[in-house]
Design a protein around this motif. Structure first.
Motif, PDB file in Angstrom:
ATOM      1  N   MET A   1     -28.008  46.748   4.883  1.00 38.72           N
ATOM      2  CA  MET A   1     -28.568  45.391   4.971  1.00 38.72           C
ATOM      3  C   MET A   1     -28.919  44.889   3.576  1.00 38.72           C
ATOM      4  N   GLU A   2     -28.532  43.657   3.245  1.00 34.34           N
ATOM      5  CA  GLU A   2     -28.770  43.116   1.921  1.00 34.34           C
ATOM      6  C   GLU A   2     -30.040  42.260   1.893  1.00 34.34           C
ATOM      7  N   PHE A   3     -30.703  42.272   0.748  1.00 32.89           N
ATOM      8  CA  PHE A   3     -31.913  41.476   0.533  1.00 32.89           C
ATOM      9  C   PHE A   3     -31.745  40.655  -0.740  1.00 32.89           C
ATOM     10  N   ILE A   4     -32.538  39.607  -0.839  1.00 32.27           N
ATOM     11  CA  ILE A   4     -32.583  38.847  -2.089  1.00 32.27           C
ATOM     12  C   ILE A   4     -33.337  39.683  -3.115  1.00 32.27           C
ATOM     13  N   THR A   5     -32.754  39.878  -4.254  1.00 33.23           N
ATOM     14  CA  THR A   5     -33.362  40.727  -5.282  1.00 33.23           C
ATOM     15  C   THR A   5     -33.614  39.929  -6.548  1.00 33.23           C
TER      16      THR A   5
END
Length: 508
Positions: A1-5
């Protein structure tokens, strides 16, 4: 799962502070506003050291304060921290990091300059026709002082403390008379000595109170007074007076003094009239300002007061009210409901600071059949009439004739206090002494008026107006403005702290 970094902290980033500050930022408005102020004429002094480290420029320090007060950063420690971590402050001060001590002393040493800066700003707003000067509403708000309730005394409070101590001492002496132990006696005697020392302290405070001639005294901040904050909650603080113009609800002037508004009307009104340079103006105030003497002073100086009338005390005692008594201005007499004449001997009496005449007719009252409906005084009914009663009567007629106009008062002046106290946290002062407290008030009002201008004119228009008042910029456009006579405003006659360079720019 990708997140805003976020970005990589170890990566070298090329950046400029200019791009970190928004075009409509409060910091940019403050920067341009302070640049147009004649700092030296307003009383800010940049004293250069003959040796050692040079000082900070007063304009940089003023920018820091105006930015801070708008954003709830009022203490010198908070501002010192903001200079290190707040990008807008770093941009505004160009990376300067003054110490908390330096920041605090700038505020303490420039109370008079803050006042002149605010009044200079008001004069500029008058030139721009954003302050009209036709209708001014005056009201007050309370702020807490740097003085605890326990360090404020009046005679009643001192008497209560001393009476309590006397009772404790008598109690200890009774225990001594009944005791038989040496150790117990030593403890009781030490307690008696302690109570005696407290009593001596209260006696010294009582002496200072009597010498001052005031009704109360504060030990930490001598200028602070016990005031009613709201809903009968009493605290030690200041009653701040504020005048606001009706056109755009901008602050015009301020002051602080008494615990209430009774004697504030004419000083505030006359100050506003002089500052704005107008021949006449209307003043809207609530019932707390309705004092006959000050209404008379206003009317004699070209000021028309609209102050909420006070009911006469006789309205609430179940007997004939004052409205049932007819005054004859020519004969200087009153006619009562029983058609009897109450006359005066012409003497003027002092009643709680008010100058009054007495009107009575003992002979008629003695045989009056409706005396029970009029008075319980054994000498009969007598009327106290202020020597300024005519000013009170005229004020009441004005208010009753124009009720809609009078109701503008709340719209003009009260919402600003909510902004200052609820949104910006100005519920208490960080300073001691009237002049230093007013320095905070003036800073707050400069911030408020400047914020209102951003709404009234828009950030871009405001910046353009301020930009054209910068000394270097005005010199550049002086030749162009000389050919724009058709757009120029009439010259302003206000004598208040205006540098010459501003006068050629009134059209902009």
């Amino acid at each position: 799962m990708e997140f805003i970094t976020g970005f990589n902290r170890d990566q070298l980033v090329m950046m400029d502070f200019e791009s970190c500050v928004g075009l409509e930022s409060w910091a940019r408005t403050v920067d341009m506003f302070v640049d147009i102020l004649p700092m030296e004429e307003l009383g800010y002094r940049d004293v250069l050291n003959s040796e050692g480290r040079p000082p900070y420029h007063s304009s940089d320090m003023l920018k820091l304060y105006l930015y801070g007060y708008k954003n709830r950063l009022r203490s010198s420690r908070q501002m010192e921290h903001a200079c290190k971590v707040n990008l807008e402050v770093i941009w505004l001060l160009k990376g300067l990091r003054p110490s908390a001590r330096k920041i605090a002393y700038f505020r303490k040493d420039n109370a008079a300059a803050f006042k002149l800066a605010f009044r200079h700003f008001v004069g500029l707003l008058k030139e721009w026709e954003l302050i009209e000067g036709a209708t001014i509403a005056i009201d007050s708000f309370k702020i807490r002082a740097q003085n605890a309730q326990k360090n404020n005394f009046n005679q009643k409070k001192l008497d209560r403390h001393i009476a309590y101590i006397d009772d404790k001492i008598r109690e200890y002496q009774d225990r001594l008379d009944q005791g038989d132990g040496v150790v117990g006696e030593q403890q009781i005697e030490s307690k008696i000595a302690y109570q005696e020392s407290k009593k001596e302290r209260y006696r010294n405070i009582e002496k200072k109170l009597q010498e001052s001639g005031e009704s109360q005294i504060s030990l930490t901040d001598p200028d602070a007074r016990s005031v009613i904050l709201h809903r009968n909650i009493i605290n030690v603080g200041y009653n701040v007076q504020a005048g606001c113009d009706a056109k755009h609800k901008l602050f015009v002037n301020n002051d602080t003094g008494s615990v209430n508004d009774t004697h504030a009307l004419s000083p505030m009104a006359l100050d506003a009239k002089e500052l704005l340079g107008v021949e006449s103006l209307d003043i809207l105030t609530d019932k707390g300002y309705t004092t006959a003497k000050h209404l008379d002073i206003c009317t004699r100086n070209g000021i028309t007061p609209y102050s909420s009338p006070k009911d006469h005390s006789s309205h609430h005692n179940g007997r004939y009210p004052m409205v049932d008594f007819t005054y004859d201005k020519i004969k200087d007499t009153y006619t009562c409901p029983a058609d009897q004449v109450l006359a005066t001997n012409g003497s003027i009496y002092d009643k709680a600071g008010h100058k009054v005449k007495h009107y009575k007719n003992r002979k008629a009252c003695g045989a009056c059949p409706v005396r029970a409906l009029c008075t319980t005084n054994k000498n009969g009914r007598f009327i106290e009439r202020s020597i300024y009663q005519e000013a009170l009567d005229e004020n009441q007629k004005r208010v009753e004739a124009r009720p809609e106009y009078y109701r503008l008062r709340q719209q003009v002046t009260e919402h600003q206090f909510g902004t200052l106290k609820r949104q910006w946290g100005f519920t208490h002062t960080l300073m001691r002494g009237k002049q230093n407290v007013l320095s905070e008030v003036n800073l707050m009002m400069i911030c408020y008026n400047l914020t209102r201008l951003m709404t009234i004119l828009g950030p871009e228009v405001l910046k353009n107006r301020l930009k054209r008042l910068v000394p270097g910029f005005s010199a550049l456009f002086e030749a162009i403005l000389a050919h724009m006579n058709s757009f120029l405003l009439p010259p302003n006659t206000s004598p208040n702290f205006k540098p010459t360079r501003n006068k050629v720019l009134t059209a902009l």
